[in-house]
Design a protein around this motif. Structure first.
Motif, PDB file in Angstrom:
ATOM      1  N   GLY A  42       0.816  -1.241   0.086  1.00 25.35           N
ATOM      2  CA  GLY A  42      -0.031   0.022   0.023  1.00 25.35           C
ATOM      3  C   GLY A  42       0.935   1.334   0.049  1.00 25.35           C
ATOM      4  N   SER A  43       2.191   1.170  -0.011  1.00 25.14           N
ATOM      5  CA  SER A  43       3.033   2.399  -0.241  1.00 25.14           C
ATOM      6  C   SER A  43       4.040   2.120  -1.118  1.00 25.14           C
ATOM      7  CB  SER A  43       3.543   2.685   1.058  1.00 25.14           C
ATOM      8  OG  SER A  43       4.442   3.563   1.213  1.00 25.14           O
ATOM      9  N   PHE A  44       4.500   3.061  -1.616  1.00 22.27           N
ATOM     10  CA  PHE A  44       5.847   3.029  -2.466  1.00 22.27           C
ATOM     11  C   PHE A  44       7.093   2.792  -1.674  1.00 22.27           C
ATOM     12  CE2 PHE A  44       3.207   4.237  -5.772  1.00 22.27           C
ATOM     13  CZ  PHE A  44       3.666   3.739  -6.913  1.00 22.27           C
ATOM     14  N   THR A  45       6.910   2.784  -0.445  1.00 14.07           N
ATOM     15  CA  THR A  45       8.212   2.947   0.460  1.00 14.07           C
ATOM     16  C   THR A  45       7.904   1.409   1.436  1.00 14.07           C
ATOM     17  OG1 THR A  45       8.421   5.064   0.902  1.00 14.07           O
ATOM     18  CG2 THR A  45       9.503   3.550   2.343  1.00 14.07           C
ATOM     19  N   LEU A  46       8.978   0.565   1.580  1.00  9.75           N
ATOM     20  CA  LEU A  46       8.967  -0.700   2.060  1.00  9.75           C
ATOM     21  C   LEU A  46       8.494  -0.423   3.564  1.00  9.75           C
ATOM     22  CD1 LEU A  46       9.283  -3.667   2.323  1.00  9.75           C
ATOM     23  CD2 LEU A  46      11.709  -3.412   2.403  1.00  9.75           C
ATOM     24  N   ALA A 119      -1.747  -4.475   4.887  1.00 11.39           N
ATOM     25  CA  ALA A 119      -1.900  -5.875   4.779  1.00 11.39           C
ATOM     26  C   ALA A 119      -0.720  -6.323   3.984  1.00 11.39           C
ATOM     27  CB  ALA A 119      -2.974  -6.278   3.768  1.00 11.39           C
ATOM     28  N   PRO A 120      -0.500  -7.835   4.283  1.00  8.91           N
ATOM     29  CA  PRO A 120       0.775  -8.265   3.795  1.00  8.91           C
ATOM     30  C   PRO A 120       1.066  -7.986   2.459  1.00  8.91           C
ATOM     31  CG  PRO A 120      -0.114  -9.757   5.314  1.00  8.91           C
ATOM     32  CD  PRO A 120      -1.263  -8.673   4.997  1.00  8.91           C
ATOM     33  N   VAL A 121       2.119  -7.953   1.896  1.00  8.00           N
ATOM     34  CA  VAL A 121       2.594  -7.570   0.525  1.00  8.00           C
ATOM     35  C   VAL A 121       2.408  -9.182  -0.249  1.00  8.00           C
ATOM     36  CG1 VAL A 121       4.420  -7.451  -1.133  1.00  8.00           C
ATOM     37  CG2 VAL A 121       4.327  -5.931   0.469  1.00  8.00           C
ATOM     38  N   VAL A 122       1.600  -9.385  -1.254  1.00  9.15           N
ATOM     39  CA  VAL A 122       1.363 -10.446  -1.926  1.00  9.15           C
ATOM     40  C   VAL A 122       2.133 -10.452  -3.485  1.00  9.15           C
ATOM     41  CG1 VAL A 122      -0.501 -11.191  -0.733  1.00  9.15           C
ATOM     42  CG2 VAL A 122      -0.910  -9.558  -2.579  1.00  9.15           C
ATOM     43  N   MET A 123       2.794  -9.671  -3.821  1.00  7.39           N
ATOM     44  CA  MET A 123       3.184  -9.340  -4.947  1.00  7.39           C
ATOM     45  C   MET A 123       4.805  -9.709  -4.981  1.00  7.39           C
ATOM     46  SD  MET A 123       1.738  -8.925  -8.063  1.00  7.39           S
ATOM     47  CE  MET A 123       2.530  -7.977  -8.926  1.00  7.39           C
ATOM     48  N   SER A 124       5.595 -10.664  -5.386  1.00  7.91           N
ATOM     49  CA  SER A 124       6.825 -11.196  -5.233  1.00  7.91           C
ATOM     50  C   SER A 124       7.731 -10.023  -5.644  1.00  7.91           C
ATOM     51  CB  SER A 124       7.184 -12.513  -5.649  1.00  7.91           C
ATOM     52  OG  SER A 124       7.040 -12.554  -6.962  1.00  7.91           O
ATOM     53  N   ASN A 126       7.690  -6.736  -5.889  1.00  7.81           N
ATOM     54  CA  ASN A 126       7.442  -5.374  -5.726  1.00  7.81           C
ATOM     55  C   ASN A 126       8.553  -4.726  -4.900  1.00  7.81           C
ATOM     56  OD1 ASN A 126       4.832  -5.209  -6.921  1.00  7.81           O
ATOM     57  ND2 ASN A 126       3.711  -4.838  -4.983  1.00  7.81           N
ATOM     58  N   PHE A 127       9.047  -5.523  -3.882  1.00  7.76           N
ATOM     59  CA  PHE A 127      10.175  -4.866  -3.049  1.00  7.76           C
ATOM     60  C   PHE A 127      11.273  -5.760  -2.998  1.00  7.76           C
ATOM     61  CE2 PHE A 127       5.947  -2.938  -1.198  1.00  7.76           C
ATOM     62  CZ  PHE A 127       6.514  -1.569  -1.420  1.00  7.76           C
ATOM     63  N   ILE A 128      12.362  -5.194  -2.470  1.00  8.53           N
ATOM     64  CA  ILE A 128      13.566  -6.001  -1.874  1.00  8.53           C
ATOM     65  C   ILE A 128      13.417  -6.294  -0.553  1.00  8.53           C
ATOM     66  CG2 ILE A 128      15.963  -6.379  -1.753  1.00  8.53           C
ATOM     67  CD1 ILE A 128      16.316  -4.201  -4.288  1.00  8.53           C
ATOM     68  N   LEU A 129      12.979  -7.649   0.056  1.00  9.60           N
ATOM     69  CA  LEU A 129      12.844  -7.816   1.179  1.00  9.60           C
ATOM     70  C   LEU A 129      13.964  -8.072   2.106  1.00  9.60           C
ATOM     71  CD1 LEU A 129       9.604  -9.982   1.038  1.00  9.60           C
ATOM     72  CD2 LEU A 129       9.699  -7.175   1.104  1.00  9.60           C
ATOM     73  N   PRO A 130      13.980  -7.568   3.287  1.00 11.29           N
ATOM     74  CA  PRO A 130      15.055  -8.045   4.171  1.00 11.29           C
ATOM     75  C   PRO A 130      15.128  -9.471   4.762  1.00 11.29           C
ATOM     76  CG  PRO A 130      13.663  -6.538   5.509  1.00 11.29           C
ATOM     77  CD  PRO A 130      13.249  -6.665   4.000  1.00 11.29           C
ATOM     78  N   LYS A 131      16.268 -10.065   5.186  1.00 13.05           N
ATOM     79  CA  LYS A 131      15.967 -11.240   5.828  1.00 13.05           C
ATOM     80  C   LYS A 131      15.284 -11.353   7.087  1.00 13.05           C
ATOM     81  CE  LYS A 131      20.283 -12.989   3.381  1.00 13.05           C
ATOM     82  NZ  LYS A 131      21.567 -13.674   3.525  1.00 13.05           N
ATOM     83  N   LEU A 366      13.308   2.765  -3.600  1.00 11.29           N
ATOM     84  CA  LEU A 366      13.498   2.708  -4.660  1.00 11.29           C
ATOM     85  C   LEU A 366      13.036   1.549  -5.498  1.00 11.29           C
ATOM     86  CD1 LEU A 366      17.164   4.091  -4.945  1.00 11.29           C
ATOM     87  CD2 LEU A 366      15.015   5.444  -5.318  1.00 11.29           C
ATOM     88  N   ALA A 367      12.992   0.358  -4.661  1.00 10.35           N
ATOM     89  CA  ALA A 367      12.476  -0.735  -5.405  1.00 10.35           C
ATOM     90  C   ALA A 367      11.235  -0.772  -6.016  1.00 10.35           C
ATOM     91  CB  ALA A 367      12.645  -2.007  -4.258  1.00 10.35           C
ATOM     92  N   ARG A 368      10.268  -0.165  -5.255  1.00 11.04           N
ATOM     93  CA  ARG A 368       8.682  -0.078  -5.784  1.00 11.04           C
ATOM     94  C   ARG A 368       8.676   0.816  -7.051  1.00 11.04           C
ATOM     95  NH1 ARG A 368       5.327  -1.991  -8.068  1.00 11.04           N
ATOM     96  NH2 ARG A 368       3.032  -1.702  -7.838  1.00 11.04           N
TER      97      ARG A 368
END
Length: 678
Positions: A42-46, A119-124, A126-131, A366-368
């Motif tokens: 829901g945001s362009f920022t992670l 809500a949780p991200v459901v597009m793989s 969209n973002f670079i996710l941290p571990k 930037l990822a989004r």
């Protein structure tokens, strides 16, 4: 006094030839809140979740109709507190349910999103996710597991039920696209500047509600159609169902803690819950009510509307209903970009990639931006490789009793939804958006004004796609709710222009058998032509009278404001004054029965439906039967008149009329056949 013994009012009736069958209902609910940190959509920022404001849920409703000893046609309806529903989620859920419930039709399973932005991200991609947090694929597996369990539970609980519906109202949505004097528009751009012109589009504040009960009338589930995304609670890192959480709590408190609330977001691509004007006054009234937040205020408004509707309709439950479910993947015209537009998008993408390469710590921001533009370029490749340049989009159209439910995958601008409501033959229509991957679908005006939600990166299709979506949806709804009665008797059929059976007399065979004004009527063997530029009525009629008969009339009418009629049981006083019945012709009058010099409108046919079978400016066919006081008529095979006019005229001339007033009319009659009933 209008002397009507019995009238079939096609204007008011929602007539259908569908078979009413026993309704079956099953319902369940799943908590889809993850038990570990996730990225939030829901945001362009992670953002990474650090707690739960309110649990996100999925509601499951299974409905069907049929013989309890045979297979029932089942539809599996799921609503979920997510931003959108990528295809991978729908595919996995359909596969999982098909494995666990043999024989179910997976194509009749659909999932809609409430569009909460917590809500949780459901597009793989969209973002670079941290571990150290739940991955997108892990959450999708979690979601599919929870929801498939709920579907199985609802299926196991499937039992005979009853149904009621109604329409309430509550102010929840506000058009959020602000327009300005320079021709631009922005989402929540601001309303207090001198250049502010007002909202770009309309709003809709109806709250359609569908209520499902068991056989004894215990409420089991309610589907609520709110034309607003659940975006009041936005920002921060808490998971939240937004205003649907207080809605559910209030409805469960009133209808039972195990009551299931199916949350449908209506056509609201350009609507949202943030107030646009009178903010101080709105806040003051909320506080005076003792409500602590706008989440709770919207929960109150929606729930009170639903419960008010419930109180009015709960005793109108039906156990047998017409039920149908249609689904189709529609090839909508994709929004194709020019080479210069593609080059510009590539330029922005490459600039963000370059910045990210220099500083990986900016990935959360930037990822989004990169993926948003990459997804746009991928769509352009899809359009380029498809000969039609099409974007495939799945829709569902359901008939549930008197109610239509139609879905689309988009953040659909409200104008399109209103167009569907206006043209739907259903008594009430629920437009459900976000059933699939979410792209905005803007209007022509929105695209011209630009801004977020109306630019190529936001949209997979343009306004042409929106127009097609409306057309296909309305066509399918009206097929399921077709109110037109096509019961033309055998004698009313023309076989290559010839009547069926014997005993037909051609009233155009002998012109001398007609009375007419030569200035307005040309009558010769095989044809009648009447013309008028307005003014007084002008009639022509037969010298003979007819009591009980059937008639075939093949005619063509043209002209500006043209209005005419096939006259039966006429009692002429003069060429301008002829009391009697007219089987009407003309805008707003096609298919009606009018009595000149008597009761006026004896039976009115709804003009909304005429365009579906009238051949404007071409040859058309009326078949008319008059037996005693019972008069029936079919226009091009569609029943438009079926009335017993008690005390009405029983005998008279046959003829035609040119209407009075400022109406330029030309009528041509090439066939007039009559069979007299003994």
């Amino acid at each position: 006094m209008i002397r009507l013994l019995s009238v079939l009012f096609l204007w008011f009736g929602s007539l259908s030839h569908g078979v009413e069958r026993q309704l079956y209902v099953g319902r369940a609910e799943a908590n889809i809140t993850p038990n570990e940190p996730v990225a939030l959509e829901g945001s362009f920022t992670l953002r990474i979740s650090d707690g739960v404001h309110s649990p996100v849920r999925a509601s499951v409703l299974i409905i069907g109709a049929g013989d309890p000893d045979k297979d029932k046609e089942l539809s599996v309806i799921v609503s979920a507190d997510l931003v959108h529903i990528p295809k991978v989620i729908t595919d996995r859920l359909r596969d999982r349910v098909a494995e666990r419930i043999p024989g179910i039709n997976p194509s009749r399973i659909f999932i809609s999103a409430t569009h909460t932005h917590q809500a949780p991200v459901v597009m793989s991609d969209n973002f670079i996710l941290p571990k150290g947090i739940m991955t997108v694929d892990e959450y999708i597996d979690f979601f599919v597991g929870k929801v498939s369990d709920a579907v199985v539970k609802a299926h196991n609980d499937l039992s005979p039920g009853t149904f009621a519906w109604g329409l309430g109202h509550a102010q929840v949505a506000y058009n959020r696209r602000d327009t300005y004097s320079d021709g631009s528009a922005q989402v929540y751009g601001g309303v207090n500047g001198k250049n502010y012109l007002g909202p770009e589009g309309g709003e809709y504040q109806g709250i359609p509600a569908l209520f499902f009960f068991d056989e004894e009338g215990v409420p089991l589930a309610t589907a609520v159609n709110v034309w607003s995304p659940s975006q009041e609670y936005f920002g921060g890192n808490k998971i939240s169902a937004d205003f649907w959480d207080p809605v559910r709590k209030r409805l469960k408190s009133a209808l039972g803690e195990d009551h299931v609330v199916v949350s449908w977001c209506g056509a609201a691509g350009d609507q949202g819950p943030w107030r646009r004007v009178h903010n101080e006054a709105e806040d003051r009234m909320m506080k005076l009510r003792g409500v602590k937040s706008w989440l709770d205020e919207f929960g109150r408004r929606i729930a009170e509307s639903v419960l008010d509707t419930y109180s009015l309709v709960k005793d109108e439950r039906k156990s047998k209903i017409n039920f149908s479910h249609y689904t189709e993947t529609v090839p909508l015209p994709g929004w194709k970009l020019s080479e210069s537009q593609i080059k510009e998008i590539k330029g922005w993408k490459e600039a963000y990639e370059k910045e990210l390469k220099k500083d990986q710590s900016k990935a959360h921001r930037l990822a989004r931006q990169i993926s948003w533009r990459e997804q746009t370029l991928q769509r352009q490749e899809l359009f380029k490789n498809d000969p039609r340049g099409a974007y495939p989009s799945e829709i569902h159209v359901l008939r549930i009793g008197d109610v239509a439910v139609c879905t689309n995958q988009f953040e659909l601008y409200t104008e399109y939804g209103l167009r569907i409501l206006g043209r739907s033959d259903a008594k009430m229509t629920c437009v459900v958006q976000l059933v699939g991957p979410a792209h905005y679908l803007s209007t022509a005006r929105g695209i011209k004004s630009g801004g977020y939600g109306s630019r190529p990166e936001s949209c997979a299709v343009g306004s042409e796609g929106g127009d097609m979506l409306v057309e296909v949806t309305v066509e399918k709804i009206n097929e399921l709710f077709d109110p037109l009665i096509r019961n033309l008797p055998q004698e009313g059929i023309l076989d290559n222009g010839n009547p069926v059976g014997e005993g037909w007399v051609d009233l155009l065979e002998e012109p001398s058998n007609w009375e007419h004004e030569k200035d307005h009527w040309a009558i010769k063997k095989g044809s009648i032509i009447g013309e008028s530029d307005g003014g007084l009525h002008h009639f022509c009629w037969t010298k003979d009278s007819y009591r009980d008969f059937a008639a075939h009339v093949t005619f063509k009418m043209t002209g500006s404001g043209a209005n005419s009629g096939f006259g039966i049981r006429l009692e002429p006083v003069s060429f301008n004054d002829v009391p009697g019945y007219q089987v009407d012709m003309g805008k707003s009058y096609w298919g009606c029965l009018w009595e000149q010099g008597g009761d006026g409108m004896v039976q009115q046919f709804n003009p909304k439906y005429v365009s579906r079978f009238l051949k404007e400016g071409q040859w058309n066919h009326y078949y008319v039967e008059a037996r005693g006081n019972h008069i029936r008529a079919w226009l091009n095979g569609v029943s438009t008149i079926d009335v017993v006019h008690e005390g009405g005229r029983l005998n008279g001339k046959i003829g035609f009329e040119l209407c009075n007033g400022p109406k330029q009319t030309r009528i041509e009659v090439r066939q007039l056949l009559v069979k007299i009933y003994e």
